[in-house]
Design an enzyme around this catalytic site. Structure first.
Site, PDB file in Angstrom:
ATOM      1  N   ARG A 117       7.229  22.699 -21.897  1.00 50.69           N
ATOM      2  CA  ARG A 117       6.825  21.147 -21.806  1.00 50.69           C
ATOM      3  C   ARG A 117       7.876  20.443 -20.745  1.00 50.69           C
ATOM      4  O   ARG A 117       8.052  19.272 -21.391  1.00 50.69           O
ATOM      5  CB  ARG A 117       6.888  20.671 -23.391  1.00 50.69           C
ATOM      6  CG  ARG A 117       6.072  21.488 -24.122  1.00 50.69           C
ATOM      7  CD  ARG A 117       5.628  20.377 -25.234  1.00 50.69           C
ATOM      8  NE  ARG A 117       4.315  21.077 -26.087  1.00 50.69           N
ATOM      9  CZ  ARG A 117       4.882  21.923 -27.229  1.00 50.69           C
ATOM     10  NH1 ARG A 117       5.920  22.090 -27.610  1.00 50.69           N
ATOM     11  NH2 ARG A 117       3.687  22.451 -27.827  1.00 50.69           N
TER      12      ARG A 117
ATOM     13  N   LYS B 225       4.720  12.712  -7.996  1.00 54.36           N
ATOM     14  CA  LYS B 225       3.353  13.263  -8.050  1.00 54.36           C
ATOM     15  C   LYS B 225       3.187  15.054  -7.939  1.00 54.36           C
ATOM     16  O   LYS B 225       3.997  15.144  -7.003  1.00 54.36           O
ATOM     17  CB  LYS B 225       2.456  12.421  -7.031  1.00 54.36           C
ATOM     18  CG  LYS B 225       2.036  11.249  -7.283  1.00 54.36           C
ATOM     19  CD  LYS B 225       0.890  10.777  -6.330  1.00 54.36           C
ATOM     20  CE  LYS B 225       0.461   9.410  -6.823  1.00 54.36           C
ATOM     21  NZ  LYS B 225      -0.528   8.770  -5.522  1.00 54.36           N
TER      22      LYS B 225
ATOM     23  N   GLU C  60       3.867   9.130   8.457  1.00 58.29           N
ATOM     24  CA  GLU C  60       4.291   8.489   7.012  1.00 58.29           C
ATOM     25  C   GLU C  60       5.411   7.343   7.333  1.00 58.29           C
ATOM     26  O   GLU C  60       5.448   6.663   6.433  1.00 58.29           O
ATOM     27  CB  GLU C  60       4.314   9.546   6.182  1.00 58.29           C
ATOM     28  CG  GLU C  60       3.308  10.507   5.590  1.00 58.29           C
ATOM     29  CD  GLU C  60       2.348   9.893   4.889  1.00 58.29           C
ATOM     30  OE1 GLU C  60       2.393   8.850   4.240  1.00 58.29           O
ATOM     31  OE2 GLU C  60       1.252  10.574   4.647  1.00 58.29           O
TER      32      GLU C  60
ATOM     33  N   LYS D 281       9.581   3.355  -0.652  1.00 59.21           N
ATOM     34  CA  LYS D 281       8.789   4.094  -1.444  1.00 59.21           C
ATOM     35  C   LYS D 281       9.429   3.982  -2.984  1.00 59.21           C
ATOM     36  O   LYS D 281       8.676   3.689  -3.975  1.00 59.21           O
ATOM     37  CB  LYS D 281       8.822   5.574  -1.238  1.00 59.21           C
ATOM     38  CG  LYS D 281       7.769   6.289  -2.338  1.00 59.21           C
ATOM     39  CD  LYS D 281       7.085   7.547  -1.924  1.00 59.21           C
ATOM     40  CE  LYS D 281       6.228   8.115  -3.082  1.00 59.21           C
ATOM     41  NZ  LYS D 281       5.584   9.261  -2.727  1.00 59.21           N
TER      42      LYS D 281
ATOM     43  N   GLU E 176       0.824   4.386 -10.870  1.00 60.47           N
ATOM     44  CA  GLU E 176      -0.322   4.099  -9.768  1.00 60.47           C
ATOM     45  C   GLU E 176      -1.433   2.960 -10.268  1.00 60.47           C
ATOM     46  O   GLU E 176      -2.556   3.572 -10.491  1.00 60.47           O
ATOM     47  CB  GLU E 176      -0.788   5.261  -8.735  1.00 60.47           C
ATOM     48  CG  GLU E 176      -1.630   4.628  -7.394  1.00 60.47           C
ATOM     49  CD  GLU E 176      -2.071   5.906  -6.546  1.00 60.47           C
ATOM     50  OE1 GLU E 176      -1.021   6.460  -6.414  1.00 60.47           O
ATOM     51  OE2 GLU E 176      -3.204   5.658  -5.970  1.00 60.47           O
TER      52      GLU E 176
ATOM     53  N   ARG F 130       1.212   0.949  -6.424  1.00 59.14           N
ATOM     54  CA  ARG F 130       1.557   2.153  -5.795  1.00 59.14           C
ATOM     55  C   ARG F 130       0.474   2.615  -4.597  1.00 59.14           C
ATOM     56  O   ARG F 130       0.641   3.188  -3.793  1.00 59.14           O
ATOM     57  CB  ARG F 130       1.969   3.084  -6.858  1.00 59.14           C
ATOM     58  CG  ARG F 130       2.152   4.559  -6.056  1.00 59.14           C
ATOM     59  CD  ARG F 130       2.950   5.202  -7.107  1.00 59.14           C
ATOM     60  NE  ARG F 130       3.176   6.688  -6.341  1.00 59.14           N
ATOM     61  CZ  ARG F 130       3.942   7.501  -6.852  1.00 59.14           C
ATOM     62  NH1 ARG F 130       4.523   7.514  -8.405  1.00 59.14           N
ATOM     63  NH2 ARG F 130       4.222   8.820  -6.401  1.00 59.14           N
TER      64      ARG F 130
ATOM     65  N   ASN G 280      -0.960   4.507   0.022  1.00 60.99           N
ATOM     66  CA  ASN G 280      -2.243   5.391   0.545  1.00 60.99           C
ATOM     67  C   ASN G 280      -3.011   4.554   1.836  1.00 60.99           C
ATOM     68  O   ASN G 280      -3.988   4.687   2.023  1.00 60.99           O
ATOM     69  CB  ASN G 280      -3.454   5.380  -0.708  1.00 60.99           C
ATOM     70  CG  ASN G 280      -2.702   6.382  -1.689  1.00 60.99           C
ATOM     71  OD1 ASN G 280      -2.050   7.193  -1.488  1.00 60.99           O
ATOM     72  ND2 ASN G 280      -3.070   5.954  -2.848  1.00 60.99           N
TER      73      ASN G 280
ATOM     74  N   HIS H 210      -5.034   6.380   4.043  1.00 61.92           N
ATOM     75  CA  HIS H 210      -5.318   7.676   3.686  1.00 61.92           C
ATOM     76  C   HIS H 210      -6.695   7.780   3.275  1.00 61.92           C
ATOM     77  O   HIS H 210      -7.416   8.814   2.976  1.00 61.92           O
ATOM     78  CB  HIS H 210      -4.431   7.924   2.333  1.00 61.92           C
ATOM     79  CG  HIS H 210      -3.037   8.044   2.681  1.00 61.92           C
ATOM     80  ND1 HIS H 210      -2.282   7.714   3.177  1.00 61.92           N
ATOM     81  CD2 HIS H 210      -2.506   9.392   2.097  1.00 61.92           C
ATOM     82  CE1 HIS H 210      -1.174   8.261   3.441  1.00 61.92           C
ATOM     83  NE2 HIS H 210      -1.282   9.280   2.778  1.00 61.92           N
TER      84      HIS H 210
ATOM     85  N   HIS I  91      -8.271  10.855   4.224  1.00 59.26           N
ATOM     86  CA  HIS I  91      -8.873  12.056   3.692  1.00 59.26           C
ATOM     87  C   HIS I  91     -10.247  12.574   3.845  1.00 59.26           C
ATOM     88  O   HIS I  91     -10.622  13.828   3.854  1.00 59.26           O
ATOM     89  CB  HIS I  91      -8.842  11.674   1.982  1.00 59.26           C
ATOM     90  CG  HIS I  91      -7.340  11.664   1.454  1.00 59.26           C
ATOM     91  ND1 HIS I  91      -7.213  10.860   0.321  1.00 59.26           N
ATOM     92  CD2 HIS I  91      -6.509  12.485   1.584  1.00 59.26           C
ATOM     93  CE1 HIS I  91      -5.831  11.313  -0.125  1.00 59.26           C
ATOM     94  NE2 HIS I  91      -5.503  11.992   0.709  1.00 59.26           N
TER      95      HIS I  91
ATOM     96  N   HIS J   6      -2.154  16.677   7.525  1.00 60.82           N
ATOM     97  CA  HIS J   6      -2.231  15.513   6.836  1.00 60.82           C
ATOM     98  C   HIS J   6      -1.900  14.187   7.652  1.00 60.82           C
ATOM     99  O   HIS J   6      -2.370  13.083   7.370  1.00 60.82           O
ATOM    100  CB  HIS J   6      -1.475  15.762   5.426  1.00 60.82           C
ATOM    101  CG  HIS J   6      -1.523  14.616   4.515  1.00 60.82           C
ATOM    102  ND1 HIS J   6      -2.915  13.899   3.896  1.00 60.82           N
ATOM    103  CD2 HIS J   6      -0.554  13.681   4.401  1.00 60.82           C
ATOM    104  CE1 HIS J   6      -2.428  12.912   3.323  1.00 60.82           C
ATOM    105  NE2 HIS J   6      -1.098  12.662   3.469  1.00 60.82           N
TER     106      HIS J   6
HETATM  107  N1  GLY Z   1       1.957   9.735  -1.472  1.00 57.52           N
HETATM  108  C1  GLY Z   1       1.725   8.571  -2.232  1.00 57.52           C
HETATM  109  C2  GLY Z   1       2.078   8.506  -3.425  1.00 57.52           C
HETATM  110  O1  GLY Z   1       3.221   9.009  -3.573  1.00 57.52           O
HETATM  111  O2  GLY Z   1       1.773   7.804  -4.387  1.00 57.52           O
END
Ligand code: GLY
Length: 388
Positions: free
Chosen positions: A138, A160, A202, A244, A254, A258, A262, A265, A269, A283
């Protein structure tokens, strides 16, 4: 601030000023440390912060051939012997099978709640290891040690984690913050050029979405970052992580803000899905082309001046990043409808509506669902013809 930075650079003080950040998320807060040569001190740094628990290092062959030995030595110097779990190289490693293998080895090796899991690698290693850490017992502590520019400025920060499944990329995972992010800029020496450039897309993203003065700094110093200048790399990574961190602190899960991370993106994507994740399109390259499309869309909607759009696209092109879909091998058979369909399957689509991150100036991103399909179609068509 940047004028002062340039002055400090000449006397070499900048390293101390831009090597540590704190990301404030209440009980999930952590440090990001950025240093050239940090790997040889990783063992000492970790012992100082966390004592001497059982250490597990997850890595892959791309990185272990260059950097594993000195990482392990840094622990040996502390009297600690980490267990190394090596996984295959590549995007397909982010799978249930590999997740299970890692968890199996951790449990077999009697992992406990104080153990530390170290992700030594790029985004694939970071996402997979982060998720394994989130669910084993956990939750055990995860240290991110990102080894690509892309993971240093983006995926290692913000929590993430996840794996890919048959239905799509990153569809299974969790938000699970690391306990430390340790960035060694030295590892960029062994990163292939193409990967370095892809990660740089990025970096440019941060300037475009949130910090015009950082974009200006990149216009002046971006080449140095790509040529391996230590101080320039450190500053670019520090500033990207700072931006960030500010965004993640304001919206960890998000819900809203947040999503501006993107930028580029939604288009990107769709290009990655069409290209098929086989290494033909990285990417960061997809993000680069996607950002140019988002800039064009922002301009066409009348939200961004032609002057800012031209400046941003020209910079992306001049630094050597791809700007058009037609630069992707095999893209001659692609069409706007197919790409729009991929966009509609993106997990960021909400209530069937496409959402775009656009900019109204350099450093001013916003989120909108108010874009007609025709506008999207036109931008894709232009990029397919190589006119962006
Ligand atoms: N790579 C986008 C984020 O971390 O929200």
């Amino acid at each position: 601030m940047f004028g002062r930075l340039l002055l400090l650079e000449t006397v070499g003080v900048v390293v101390n000023e831009h090597n540590k950040l704190r990301i404030n998320l209440k009980e999930n807060s952590y440090d990001i440390i950025i240093e050239h040569g940090l790997l040889s001190n990783l063992g000492a740094l970790i012992s100082e912060k966390f004592g001497k628990p059982k250490i597990f290092i997850v890595t892959d062959n791309n990185i272990s051939v260059h950097w594993l030995e000195q990482t392990i030595e840094s622990f040996s110097a502390q009297g600690v012997s980490p267990k190394v779990l090596e996984v295959p190289v590549g995007e397909s490693t982010k799978s249930f099978i590999n997740l299970e293998k890692i968890i199996d080895q951790l449990l077999e090796s009697k992992v406990d709640r104080n153990s530390l899991l170290i992700a030594l690698g790029g985004g694939v290693i970071g996402d997979l290891t982060g998720f394994a850490g989130a669910v084993t017992l956990r939750g055990i502590k995860v240290i991110q040690v990102p080894t690509t520019l892309l993971s240093q400025v983006d995926s290692s920060v913000g929590g993430k984690t996840g794996i890919n499944v048959r239905q799509g990329k990153n569809l299974v995972g969790s938000f699970y913050q690391p306990s430390l992010v340790a960035v060694d800029t030295q590892v960029l020496k062994t990163l292939p050029q193409r990967q370095l450039f892809a990660g740089y897309a990025e970096v440019v993203k941060y300037g475009l979405i949130k910090d015009c003065s950082f974009f200006e700094w990149l216009e002046l110093n971006g080449k140095k970052v790509l040529e391996g200048d230590k101080l320039a790399q450190q500053f670019a990574i520090f500033t990207s992580c700072r931006i960030k961190a500010e965004i993640v602190e304001a919206d960890e899960k998000e819900q809203n803000l947040r999503a501006i991370l993107n930028f580029g993106h939604t288009f990107g994507h769709a290009l990655e899905v069409e290209a098929g994740y086989d290494g033909n399109l990285l990417h960061g390259e997809a993000v680069s082309i996607g950002m140019v499309m988002a800039i064009e869309l922002s301009k066409n909607l009348g939200h961004l001046s032609g002057q800012d759009a031209g400046r941003a696209i020209e910079y992306i092109r001049s630094i050597g990043l791809p700007t058009n879909i037609n630069s992707i091998e095999g893209s001659t058979s692609w069409n706007p409808d197919g790409l729009i369909q991929h966009m509609q399957h993106d997990k960021k689509v909400s209530n069937g509506q496409l959402r775009f991150v656009l900019i109204k100036g350099i450093g001013e991103a916003y989120l909108t669902a108010d874009v007609e399909k025709k506008q999207v179609y036109n931008v894709i068509e232009k990029s397919l013809s190589g006119d962006l």
